[in-house]
Structure formats: C-alpha cells, structure tokens
Design a protein around this motif. Structure first.
Motif, PDB file in Angstrom:
ATOM      1  N   LEU A  33      -7.105 -16.665   5.333  1.00  0.00           N
ATOM      2  CA  LEU A  33      -8.394 -17.337   5.221  1.00  0.00           C
ATOM      3  C   LEU A  33      -9.276 -16.652   4.182  1.00  0.00           C
ATOM      4  O   LEU A  33      -9.927 -17.319   3.360  1.00  0.00           O
ATOM      5  CB  LEU A  33      -9.091 -17.340   6.582  1.00  0.00           C
ATOM      6  CG  LEU A  33     -10.522 -17.885   6.619  1.00  0.00           C
ATOM      7  CD1 LEU A  33     -10.554 -19.357   6.230  1.00  0.00           C
ATOM      8  CD2 LEU A  33     -11.134 -17.678   8.002  1.00  0.00           C
ATOM      9  N   CYS A  34      -9.291 -15.331   4.209  1.00  0.00           N
ATOM     10  CA  CYS A  34     -10.112 -14.595   3.243  1.00  0.00           C
ATOM     11  C   CYS A  34      -9.612 -14.792   1.820  1.00  0.00           C
ATOM     12  O   CYS A  34     -10.412 -14.903   0.884  1.00  0.00           O
ATOM     13  CB  CYS A  34     -10.141 -13.114   3.597  1.00  0.00           C
ATOM     14  SG  CYS A  34     -11.052 -12.745   5.115  1.00  0.00           S
ATOM     15  N   GLY A  35      -8.303 -14.842   1.645  1.00  0.00           N
ATOM     16  CA  GLY A  35      -7.761 -15.119   0.317  1.00  0.00           C
ATOM     17  C   GLY A  35      -8.208 -16.480  -0.186  1.00  0.00           C
ATOM     18  O   GLY A  35      -8.522 -16.654  -1.375  1.00  0.00           O
ATOM     19  N   MET A  36      -8.269 -17.447   0.713  1.00  0.00           N
ATOM     20  CA  MET A  36      -8.695 -18.793   0.341  1.00  0.00           C
ATOM     21  C   MET A  36     -10.188 -18.837   0.025  1.00  0.00           C
ATOM     22  O   MET A  36     -10.613 -19.449  -0.964  1.00  0.00           O
ATOM     23  CB  MET A  36      -8.373 -19.772   1.473  1.00  0.00           C
ATOM     24  CG  MET A  36      -8.679 -21.227   1.162  1.00  0.00           C
ATOM     25  SD  MET A  36      -8.107 -22.337   2.472  1.00  0.00           S
ATOM     26  CE  MET A  36      -9.203 -21.860   3.811  1.00  0.00           C
ATOM     27  N   LEU A  37     -11.002 -18.154   0.836  1.00  0.00           N
ATOM     28  CA  LEU A  37     -12.444 -18.172   0.638  1.00  0.00           C
ATOM     29  C   LEU A  37     -12.876 -17.355  -0.577  1.00  0.00           C
ATOM     30  O   LEU A  37     -13.947 -17.602  -1.145  1.00  0.00           O
ATOM     31  CB  LEU A  37     -13.154 -17.653   1.895  1.00  0.00           C
ATOM     32  CG  LEU A  37     -13.024 -18.514   3.149  1.00  0.00           C
ATOM     33  CD1 LEU A  37     -13.730 -17.856   4.327  1.00  0.00           C
ATOM     34  CD2 LEU A  37     -13.576 -19.916   2.907  1.00  0.00           C
ATOM     35  N   GLY A 152       4.414  -9.595   5.428  1.00  0.00           N
ATOM     36  CA  GLY A 152       3.058  -9.694   5.938  1.00  0.00           C
ATOM     37  C   GLY A 152       1.988  -9.647   4.866  1.00  0.00           C
ATOM     38  O   GLY A 152       0.800  -9.817   5.161  1.00  0.00           O
ATOM     39  N   ALA A 153       2.406  -9.413   3.615  1.00  0.00           N
ATOM     40  CA  ALA A 153       1.445  -9.312   2.511  1.00  0.00           C
ATOM     41  C   ALA A 153       1.232 -10.640   1.796  1.00  0.00           C
ATOM     42  O   ALA A 153       0.352 -10.751   0.942  1.00  0.00           O
ATOM     43  CB  ALA A 153       1.928  -8.251   1.512  1.00  0.00           C
ATOM     44  N   PHE A 154       2.015 -11.650   2.128  1.00  0.00           N
ATOM     45  CA  PHE A 154       1.914 -12.944   1.445  1.00  0.00           C
ATOM     46  C   PHE A 154       0.672 -13.769   1.798  1.00  0.00           C
ATOM     47  O   PHE A 154       0.197 -14.548   0.949  1.00  0.00           O
ATOM     48  CB  PHE A 154       3.162 -13.795   1.738  1.00  0.00           C
ATOM     49  CG  PHE A 154       4.363 -13.413   0.919  1.00  0.00           C
ATOM     50  CD1 PHE A 154       4.399 -13.637  -0.446  1.00  0.00           C
ATOM     51  CD2 PHE A 154       5.478 -12.854   1.525  1.00  0.00           C
ATOM     52  CE1 PHE A 154       5.505 -13.305  -1.198  1.00  0.00           C
ATOM     53  CE2 PHE A 154       6.594 -12.508   0.781  1.00  0.00           C
ATOM     54  CZ  PHE A 154       6.608 -12.732  -0.587  1.00  0.00           C
ATOM     55  N   PRO A 155       0.111 -13.717   3.022  1.00  0.00           N
ATOM     56  CA  PRO A 155      -0.961 -14.638   3.381  1.00  0.00           C
ATOM     57  C   PRO A 155      -2.150 -14.716   2.422  1.00  0.00           C
ATOM     58  O   PRO A 155      -2.634 -15.828   2.157  1.00  0.00           O
ATOM     59  CB  PRO A 155      -1.375 -14.155   4.778  1.00  0.00           C
ATOM     60  CG  PRO A 155      -0.102 -13.629   5.351  1.00  0.00           C
ATOM     61  CD  PRO A 155       0.586 -12.954   4.199  1.00  0.00           C
ATOM     62  N   PRO A 156      -2.685 -13.589   1.877  1.00  0.00           N
ATOM     63  CA  PRO A 156      -3.794 -13.747   0.925  1.00  0.00           C
ATOM     64  C   PRO A 156      -3.401 -14.571  -0.298  1.00  0.00           C
ATOM     65  O   PRO A 156      -4.214 -15.348  -0.824  1.00  0.00           O
ATOM     66  CB  PRO A 156      -4.137 -12.302   0.528  1.00  0.00           C
ATOM     67  CG  PRO A 156      -3.587 -11.458   1.620  1.00  0.00           C
ATOM     68  CD  PRO A 156      -2.383 -12.170   2.127  1.00  0.00           C
ATOM     69  N   MET A 157      -2.159 -14.414  -0.743  1.00  0.00           N
ATOM     70  CA  MET A 157      -1.678 -15.199  -1.875  1.00  0.00           C
ATOM     71  C   MET A 157      -1.545 -16.669  -1.504  1.00  0.00           C
ATOM     72  O   MET A 157      -1.851 -17.559  -2.304  1.00  0.00           O
ATOM     73  CB  MET A 157      -0.330 -14.652  -2.353  1.00  0.00           C
ATOM     74  CG  MET A 157      -0.381 -13.250  -2.906  1.00  0.00           C
ATOM     75  SD  MET A 157       1.244 -12.647  -3.438  1.00  0.00           S
ATOM     76  CE  MET A 157       1.538 -13.675  -4.869  1.00  0.00           C
ATOM     77  N   LEU A 170      -6.314 -10.972  -8.659  1.00  0.00           N
ATOM     78  CA  LEU A 170      -6.896 -10.529  -7.390  1.00  0.00           C
ATOM     79  C   LEU A 170      -5.955 -10.751  -6.206  1.00  0.00           C
ATOM     80  O   LEU A 170      -5.742  -9.821  -5.412  1.00  0.00           O
ATOM     81  CB  LEU A 170      -8.242 -11.215  -7.147  1.00  0.00           C
ATOM     82  CG  LEU A 170      -8.961 -10.810  -5.851  1.00  0.00           C
ATOM     83  CD1 LEU A 170      -9.180  -9.309  -5.783  1.00  0.00           C
ATOM     84  CD2 LEU A 170     -10.301 -11.540  -5.719  1.00  0.00           C
ATOM     85  N   PRO A 171      -5.378 -11.932  -6.028  1.00  0.00           N
ATOM     86  CA  PRO A 171      -4.452 -12.076  -4.895  1.00  0.00           C
ATOM     87  C   PRO A 171      -3.223 -11.186  -5.002  1.00  0.00           C
ATOM     88  O   PRO A 171      -2.666 -10.775  -3.982  1.00  0.00           O
ATOM     89  CB  PRO A 171      -4.074 -13.566  -4.927  1.00  0.00           C
ATOM     90  CG  PRO A 171      -4.394 -14.031  -6.291  1.00  0.00           C
ATOM     91  CD  PRO A 171      -5.586 -13.220  -6.722  1.00  0.00           C
ATOM     92  N   VAL A 172      -2.803 -10.861  -6.216  1.00  0.00           N
ATOM     93  CA  VAL A 172      -1.683  -9.926  -6.367  1.00  0.00           C
ATOM     94  C   VAL A 172      -2.085  -8.542  -5.879  1.00  0.00           C
ATOM     95  O   VAL A 172      -1.307  -7.847  -5.201  1.00  0.00           O
ATOM     96  CB  VAL A 172      -1.211  -9.877  -7.838  1.00  0.00           C
ATOM     97  CG1 VAL A 172      -0.198  -8.749  -8.039  1.00  0.00           C
ATOM     98  CG2 VAL A 172      -0.598 -11.207  -8.239  1.00  0.00           C
ATOM     99  N   LEU A 173      -3.315  -8.109  -6.199  1.00  0.00           N
ATOM    100  CA  LEU A 173      -3.801  -6.816  -5.709  1.00  0.00           C
ATOM    101  C   LEU A 173      -3.944  -6.823  -4.191  1.00  0.00           C
ATOM    102  O   LEU A 173      -3.667  -5.818  -3.533  1.00  0.00           O
ATOM    103  CB  LEU A 173      -5.136  -6.476  -6.360  1.00  0.00           C
ATOM    104  CG  LEU A 173      -5.078  -6.038  -7.823  1.00  0.00           C
ATOM    105  CD1 LEU A 173      -6.482  -5.890  -8.393  1.00  0.00           C
ATOM    106  CD2 LEU A 173      -4.302  -4.735  -7.964  1.00  0.00           C
TER     107      LEU A 173
END
Length: 300
Positions: A33-37, A152-157, A170-173
């Motif tokens: 959600l934070c990655g999307m927002l 588990g690191a994929f969701p922000p992307m 940014l999503p890669v970081l």
C-alpha cells in the motif's frame, strides 16, 4: 472386514485464514500500500483497492502453499505445531487447492483489473516464495533467508507498478531495503528459536554455523540495510520527513543489531536483546514505510 480411514473434520474459515499467515500478510499489505501511495501517479481508488486485495490474496496464497509443503516441519516446531495441517484440522490436498486457486485468482484479477506489470511482479513473488524459498532453499542451505528474502521484498514494487505501470529507482531501493532487512530480522528470531529449527532439520544459520557466526552476520547485513533505508533522502527521491525518520529509526535498529552482534554466547537472559531486535525490526518497517507516505503527501 476393512477399517474405514478416519476423516478429518472440515476446516472452517478460521483455519483457512490461518493458512494465509495473516500476521505476515499485514506487513506485506502495508508495504504494498505504501509503495502505491508513494508513487507519483494517483491510482483510481477502486483500482487501488483491487490492487491491495490482490497483493493480500497473493501473499495468503504463498503462505498456504508454504504450509502445504512444510506440514512435517510445522508439526515438530513449537511455534507452528498449532497450525491447521499439523493440528489435524485440515488435509494437505485442501491446503494445496486453496493455495493454487488463490494464487491464480489474485494474479488474473491483478492483470485484468490493474495492469500486466503489477500482475507479473505478483506472480514472480508467489513463485519465488513457493519454489525458490520454500521448496528449494529452506531445507538445503543456511542462506535460505538471504536469497528467499526477495519474496517478501516485492510488495512495494507491486504497489508502485499498480499505480504507474512501471518500475523506478525508489521502488527498487524499497525492494533492497526489505531484502536486506530480512536476514537480521529472521536470524534474530532463529537465535532464540534455534532448538526448534534444529529439531525440524531446518539448516538455519545458528544451527549450521553457530550463534557467534549468526551474530556477526546480523551486524554485517545491518550496514547495507541502513544504506538502502537512508539512500532515498540524499538521492532526493524523498523529502526531509522520511529522511529524518529513516536516520533515527535506522540508528536505533543499528544499535540493537550491534548489541546482538557483540554479545557473548550462552548468556542466561532468555535471549532478551535478540527478542528486542526481532520485535523492533517489525515496527521499523512500519515506521519507515509510514513516513514515506506522509512525506509524499505532505511535501507533494
């Protein structure tokens, strides 16, 4: 005269929910959600809700398939012995069908309702967690958490891609942050759950290499994790709100990690520093990703 095989009781909704690992799902959904927002494009609220629903369903599907494959391990470990499969409340075929069906539904819905990029990353995350981490790595190498942490690191992307249809720096970081956070987070847990992992035959680092080596690795992995956490600020991908929170929270995480890394082994204090690091590490991600969203909306 043949003896009928006793039937397992029908699993109810609480068992199906437990199969999805809801506590783990909470963090996955939050970072997604934070990655999307935090993305520069505001997604339609209905599509945004659909994207988060798909992330939650995909995470739940991966958790169900993980429990289907690891039912024998879960039965041995105190922490997991009460799950639906080792607890005798569900058969493995039900868990398999539930996990596969949920996986397919989440990916197809993401692709049809949101976009193909987000669906492709969601599919990759499920396949990585099930086949690379659960089936291939977990029982074979103490590096299972290091490599498997990518799942588990994929969701922000995924969240970012749902809003933009692309992937940016940014999503890669953010991916690297969660990826590098996973080893110290799980190895802190493994230190005070060492006997359980040993009994189950899982080659976690404390079991294979010992406590001293695990403590050192916790300290070493904290360094690149800290860099990934703070980097968005000097790279001007975020503003000062995120930067200040990231520096402060990472300093506290690092202090706890150093305390664990430099401790002598065999101290009779019930692994208190290790439990503190494990507990704070969960809060740490919530705080950083929350600050990211506040920074994005306040300074936009």
């Amino acid at each position: 005269m043949t003896t009928a095989t006793p039937l397992l009781p029908l699993a109810d909704w609480r068992d199906l929910l437990a199969l999805t690992k809801p506590r783990v799902m909470t963090l996955v959904v939050f970072t997604g959600l934070c990655g999307m927002l935090a993305a520069p494009i505001q997604i339609n609220p209905v599509l945004g809700f659909t994207a988060i629903l798909c992330i939650a369903l995909g995470a739940g599907a991966a958790g169900a398939l993980n429990q289907w494959w690891e039912a024998d391990i879960d039965a041995v470990m105190r922490r997991t012995a009460g799950r639906p499969l080792p607890g005798g409340r569900m058969d493995r075929q039900t868990a398999l069908h539930f996990g596969v069906g949920l996986s397919a539904f989440s990916v197809i819905l993401m692709g049809l309702a949101v976009n193909i990029v987000a669906a492709a990353i969601l599919l990759a995350s499920i396949l990585f967690y099930v086949f690379v981490y659960t089936i291939w790595l977990k029982r074979r190498t103490p590096q299972n958490i290091v490599i498997g942490g990518a799942a588990g690191a994929f969701p922000p992307m995924i969240g970012w891609a749902a809003a933009t249809g692309t992937i940016d720096t940014l999503p890669v970081l953010l991916f690297l942050l969660v990826f590098l956070w996973t080893p110290p987070h799980f190895w802190a847990l493994a230190l005070f759950m060492k006997s359980d992992y040993a009994a189950a035959g899982v080659p976690m680092l404390p079991v294979v290499a010992g406590e001293r080596a695990t403590r050192v690795q916790i300290g070493l992995y904290t360094v690149p994790m800290a860099v990934a956490a703070i980097a968005p600020w000097p790279l001007e991908l975020t503003g000062s709100i995120y930067g200040i929170v990231a520096v402060a929270a990472t300093a506290l995480f690092s202090a706890l990690a150093v305390r664990v890394a430099t401790r002598a082994t065999g101290l009779a204090d019930a692994m208190k520093p290790e439990k503190q690091l494990f507990s704070f590490s969960i809060l740490y991600l919530f705080v950083l990703f929350g600050a990211l969203v506040i920074d994005r909306w306040v300074l936009a």
